[in-house]
Design a protein around this motif. Sequence first.
Motif: not given
Length: 247
Positions: A86-87, A144-145, A194-195, A221-222
């Motif tokens: 998670l970022t 990724i969101t 969720a999207m 996320f990265n």
Amino acid sequence: MNYKINKIELEENGYSILTDLYSQNEISEILACIENAEQVENSFMRTKDLFAIRQLITNVPELSDLLFNKKLTELISDLTESEYFLTKAIYFDKPSESNWFVAYHQDLSITVDQKVELENYVNWTFKKGQYGVQPPVQILEDTITIRIHLDKTDKNNGALKVIPKSHLNGIIRADSKDWNLENEFICEIEKGGAMLMKPLTLHASNRTTNRKKRRVIHLEFNKYRLPKPLAWLEYYNIKKPVYNHSY
């Protein structure tokens, strides 16, 4: 839930929709946790049109176990071939009377722990006590969101509008001809759904017209470690839950 289909949609179209990531009880627990959180001055923003909590996991650590349930951790694992973390985590509450809208844009900024002069790290900002910067495009392409919807969201209460496949064009200037709105798609999401989205996907949202809430948790996320001495401000390693199996 077929995560493989969602992964293909995400890569090809720049977004994908899930309907049942969280149960109604899980959503109630998440909302209760947020409502009971102690408010920190810099991270909590409240206006008549918006309530937001930045650095959500840092400021409301009790949320981590609720958010990273079995379905979410499996989803992240199936979407990625390497270890993602998670970022960024933000809570948005668009109140029922909100008159706030967001024009089409791409998400080009990451939050970091300090300002450092580095090649290809540009457009520095400092807002609400945190640094933002536009990183090299590869970092944005691999982000990724996941937007978790705590309310049913449709075109009347601010559902995101996207331009499918726009993420394939890299960073798009505001005056570019690539802003083709003919293919616009409205992402209506069920409560607990969720999207998934790539941050370079052009997206926007309208004002609320049906006087219904739209509460969303926005997670990014990265997989990249930033060049030293720079670091992700909100780095959080996703713990794989342990489940007891009875035979």
